[in-house]
Design a protein around this motif. Structure first.
Motif, mmCIF file in Angstrom:
data_model
loop_
_atom_site.group_PDB
_atom_site.id
_atom_site.type_symbol
_atom_site.label_atom_id
_atom_site.label_comp_id
_atom_site.label_asym_id
_atom_site.label_seq_id
_atom_site.Cartn_x
_atom_site.Cartn_y
_atom_site.Cartn_z
ATOM 1 N N GLU A 1 -73.509 -38.152 143.444
ATOM 2 C CA GLU A 1 -72.331 -37.482 144.017
ATOM 3 C C GLU A 1 -72.498 -37.129 145.482
ATOM 4 O O GLU A 1 -73.593 -36.821 145.940
ATOM 5 C CB GLU A 1 -72.128 -36.152 143.278
ATOM 6 C CG GLU A 1 -71.125 -36.232 142.170
ATOM 7 C CD GLU A 1 -70.927 -34.883 141.522
ATOM 8 O OE1 GLU A 1 -71.670 -34.615 140.563
ATOM 9 O OE2 GLU A 1 -70.052 -34.117 141.967
ATOM 10 N N GLU B 1 -62.651 -35.903 142.322
ATOM 11 C CA GLU B 1 -61.579 -34.904 142.455
ATOM 12 C C GLU B 1 -61.180 -34.757 143.921
ATOM 13 O O GLU B 1 -61.948 -35.093 144.822
ATOM 14 C CB GLU B 1 -62.041 -33.541 141.947
ATOM 15 C CG GLU B 1 -63.197 -32.994 142.773
ATOM 16 C CD GLU B 1 -63.483 -31.526 142.556
ATOM 17 O OE1 GLU B 1 -62.726 -30.870 141.830
ATOM 18 O OE2 GLU B 1 -64.465 -31.045 143.134
ATOM 19 N N LEU C 1 -68.501 -41.127 134.915
ATOM 20 C CA LEU C 1 -68.947 -41.977 136.023
ATOM 21 C C LEU C 1 -70.434 -41.716 136.260
ATOM 22 O O LEU C 1 -70.831 -40.570 136.498
ATOM 23 C CB LEU C 1 -68.172 -41.652 137.300
ATOM 24 C CG LEU C 1 -66.663 -41.893 137.262
ATOM 25 C CD1 LEU C 1 -66.007 -41.384 138.538
ATOM 26 C CD2 LEU C 1 -66.361 -43.380 137.070
ATOM 27 N N GLU D 1 -61.471 -38.073 130.661
ATOM 28 C CA GLU D 1 -61.738 -39.268 131.470
ATOM 29 C C GLU D 1 -63.100 -39.862 131.211
ATOM 30 O O GLU D 1 -63.995 -39.236 130.642
ATOM 31 C CB GLU D 1 -61.501 -38.991 132.957
ATOM 32 C CG GLU D 1 -62.490 -38.094 133.619
ATOM 33 C CD GLU D 1 -62.217 -37.914 135.116
ATOM 34 O OE1 GLU D 1 -61.075 -38.025 135.567
ATOM 35 O OE2 GLU D 1 -63.210 -37.669 135.828
ATOM 36 N N GLU D 2 -63.223 -41.105 131.667
ATOM 37 C CA GLU D 2 -64.443 -41.866 131.549
ATOM 38 C C GLU D 2 -65.548 -41.193 132.375
ATOM 39 O O GLU D 2 -65.269 -40.672 133.453
ATOM 40 C CB GLU D 2 -64.086 -43.241 132.126
ATOM 41 C CG GLU D 2 -65.132 -44.247 132.260
ATOM 42 C CD GLU D 2 -64.599 -45.425 133.118
ATOM 43 O OE1 GLU D 2 -65.059 -46.522 132.891
ATOM 44 O OE2 GLU D 2 -63.739 -45.216 134.015
ATOM 45 N N LYS E 1 -61.286 -32.128 131.327
ATOM 46 C CA LYS E 1 -60.936 -31.316 132.498
ATOM 47 C C LYS E 1 -59.652 -30.542 132.260
ATOM 48 O O LYS E 1 -58.606 -31.154 131.993
ATOM 49 C CB LYS E 1 -60.735 -32.203 133.731
ATOM 50 C CG LYS E 1 -61.975 -32.997 134.108
ATOM 51 C CD LYS E 1 -61.775 -33.775 135.395
ATOM 52 C CE LYS E 1 -63.102 -34.328 135.865
ATOM 53 N NZ LYS E 1 -63.009 -34.972 137.178
HETATM 54 P P1 AMP Z 1 -64.687 -31.344 139.282
HETATM 55 O O1 AMP Z 1 -64.275 -29.916 139.074
HETATM 56 O O2 AMP Z 1 -63.658 -32.370 138.942
HETATM 57 O O3 AMP Z 1 -65.404 -31.550 140.581
HETATM 58 O O4 AMP Z 1 -65.903 -31.573 138.265
HETATM 59 C C1 AMP Z 1 -67.054 -30.780 138.297
HETATM 60 C C2 AMP Z 1 -68.270 -31.657 138.219
HETATM 61 O O5 AMP Z 1 -68.266 -32.385 136.987
HETATM 62 C C3 AMP Z 1 -68.319 -32.731 139.292
HETATM 63 O O6 AMP Z 1 -68.844 -32.259 140.474
HETATM 64 C C4 AMP Z 1 -69.211 -33.762 138.633
HETATM 65 O O7 AMP Z 1 -70.566 -33.380 138.745
HETATM 66 C C5 AMP Z 1 -68.818 -33.675 137.196
HETATM 67 N N1 AMP Z 1 -67.810 -34.694 136.862
HETATM 68 C C6 AMP Z 1 -66.477 -34.554 136.927
HETATM 69 N N2 AMP Z 1 -65.863 -35.688 136.536
HETATM 70 C C7 AMP Z 1 -66.827 -36.563 136.196
HETATM 71 C C8 AMP Z 1 -66.831 -37.899 135.706
HETATM 72 N N3 AMP Z 1 -65.706 -38.548 135.446
HETATM 73 N N4 AMP Z 1 -68.029 -38.482 135.483
HETATM 74 C C9 AMP Z 1 -69.174 -37.823 135.724
HETATM 75 N N5 AMP Z 1 -69.248 -36.561 136.169
HETATM 76 C C10 AMP Z 1 -68.091 -35.929 136.403
#
Ligand code: AMP
Ligand code: GLY
Length: 427
Positions: free
Chosen positions: A198, A289, A194, A191-192, A149
């Motif tokens: 969702e 997030e 998950l 990160e790990e 990220k």
């Molecule tokens: P974010 O911008 O942090 O919302 O990440 C975008 C998308 O990536 C999220 O809506 C999830 O579908 C996926 N995602 C983010 N972090 C993770 C995680 N640690 N494990 C699995 N999927 C993730």
């Protein structure tokens, strides 16, 4: 009251649509707005980065409440700008301080915040540009899929999930060394992964009291079956059938309360919306997030379920009196589908004429990326319209939205055809 909404998407049209119904409203302004918001109030053409223009507008129009839609002005400190300006400091504004907006503006800040307050989230480490070698070594210690990220704002594109170590390593190098996402990727959180389902929860806080708004699930990928590139969101639904009372209680106890209390303890001024992206893993919530605003298109399904006067609700939040409000939620399901322009989320055309908007529908059509062109409504973004319907369940609500979608046409129109199907098994 005179109200100014900042933003130009479906989220802002949904805010404008609800606020326009309030008996407390005198005049409604939307800056810069779109062809849909122009039906609810007066659009004002200004750039959201031009805080001086926003000041002039708020003062000359005798604004009594400002609602900030998108994250950019919040992360850039618009709330602090209001607080520090003698002419603006008494105008209530919905949004967190610059420091509070860091919960969205910096992934590393938000992960550290969660660690300090024992909020469940994926384990992680952050690497700066100078630590590329350490980052590559760390990747090798993890099991795939790898989650990278960009630390800063990257217009929803800064997350890379890869099941291949070589690909993940190349991406990490691209992000840190070659600044694939500009300054936003000069630090990267690894990160790990998950593995779960969702959903998102939305909290409205006045800095002290809070209300949990209806939860929602959005569909991020461009293609059916959750395939293809990530987008800003291709559709959304509320309520989420697997978010039962027991799960939502865990969300409140383990995530919402520690987040609100953590902000207070750290002296971070946070008023407005806190959008928490969650993963449900075997009935337990983990934070993916934080966002410092409402979601888009989630707003287009959350607001239609709130029966309270939205302007009263927002004004109470902005003036520290949210404890005086009791939320009234419609228990119907709201479902929205996004009509996008061919090519989105990559290159697409703008200025395409949209037909069929004059028909009468059983749905509400929110404009996401449109503008008026000499009396004709034309596209002005990748996401063009969000069509929301209410129904007794998600099947009925999505069906209604699909019926409406079929009657609105524009060249290159694309929509997902499977929205809600993954959730039918929970009904
Ligand atoms: P974010 O911008 O942090 O919302 O990440 C975008 C998308 O990536 C999220 O809506 C999830 O579908 C996926 N995602 C983010 N972090 C993770 C995680 N640690 N494990 C699995 N999927 C993730
Ligand atoms: N729909 C996701 C977001 O607003 O960030």
């Amino acid at each position: 009251m005179n109200v100014l909404i900042l933003g130009s998407g479906g989220r802002e049209h949904a805010f404008a649509h609800q606020i326009a119904k309030s008996n407390l409203l005198n005049k409604l302004f939307i800056a810069p707005g779109n062809a849909g918001t122009a039906l609810c109030g007066t659009n004002i053409n200004l750039s959201l980065n031009d805080f001086d223009a926003i000041r002039n507008c708020a003062v000359s129009l005798h604004i009594n409440l400002v609602v900030v839609g998108p994250e950019d002005p919040l992360v850039n400190g618009i709330v602090d700008f209001f607080e520090n300006d003698p002419l603006l400091k008494n105008i209530p504004i919905i949004g967190p301080s610059k420091k509070g907006a860091q919960l969205e503006g910096s992934k590393d800040f938000s992960k550290q915040f969660m660690m300090r307050h024992h909020i469940p989230t994926a384990r992680y480490q952050t690497f700066t540009q100078a630590q590329l070698k350490e980052g590559l070594t760390f990747l090798k210690t993890l099991k795939p899929p790898y989650v990278l990220k960009a630390d800063g704002l990257a217009a929803g594109k800064g997350v890379i999930i890869s099941s291949n170590l070589e690909h993940a390593s190349n991406e990490l190098t691209e992000m840190l060394q070659n600044l694939k996402f500009g300054d936003a990727s000069s630090s990267v959180v690894i990160e790990e992964f998950l593995n779960g389902i969702e959903l998102s929860t939305f909290v409205l806080t006045d800095g002290n009291n809070y209300l949990i708004l209806p939860e929602a699930k959005d569909y991020k990928r461009i293609g059916d079956g959750d395939t293809g590139l990530n987008t800003g969101g291709m559709g959304a639904v509320s309520p989420v059938p697997f978010a039962d009372t027991n799960f939502m209680k865990k969300v409140e106890d383990q995530i919402v309360i520690p987040s609100i209390n953590g902000l207070k303890k750290e002296g971070i001024t946070y008023l407005g919306f806190l959008f928490i992206g969650l993963m449900n893993i075997d009935g337990n919530p983990f934070v993916i997030e934080y966002n410092c605003r409402m979601g888009d298109p989630e707003t287009e399904v959350v607001l239609p379920r709130i029966k309270n006067d939205l302007l009263e609700l927002l004004y109470k939040a902005a003036t520290g009196k949210l404890n005086e409000i009791k939320l009234e939620i419609d228990n119907q399901t709201a479902a929205t589908i996004m009509l996008v322009s061919g090519g989105y989320p990559e290159g697409y055309q703008k200025g395409i004429e949209i037909n069929g908007l004059d028909k009468t529908f059983e749905s509400t059509v929110y404009h996401a990326g449109t503008k008026d062109n000499n009396g004709a409504v034309v596209s002005n973004g990748g996401r063009v319209l969000a069509i929301t319907s209410l129904g007794k369940n998600l099947v009925e609500a999505f069906n209604k939205s699909y019926e409406t979608a079929a009657q609105i046409t524009f060249s290159g129109k694309y929509q997902r055809s499977d929205l809600g199907k993954d959730l039918e098994k929970y009904l």
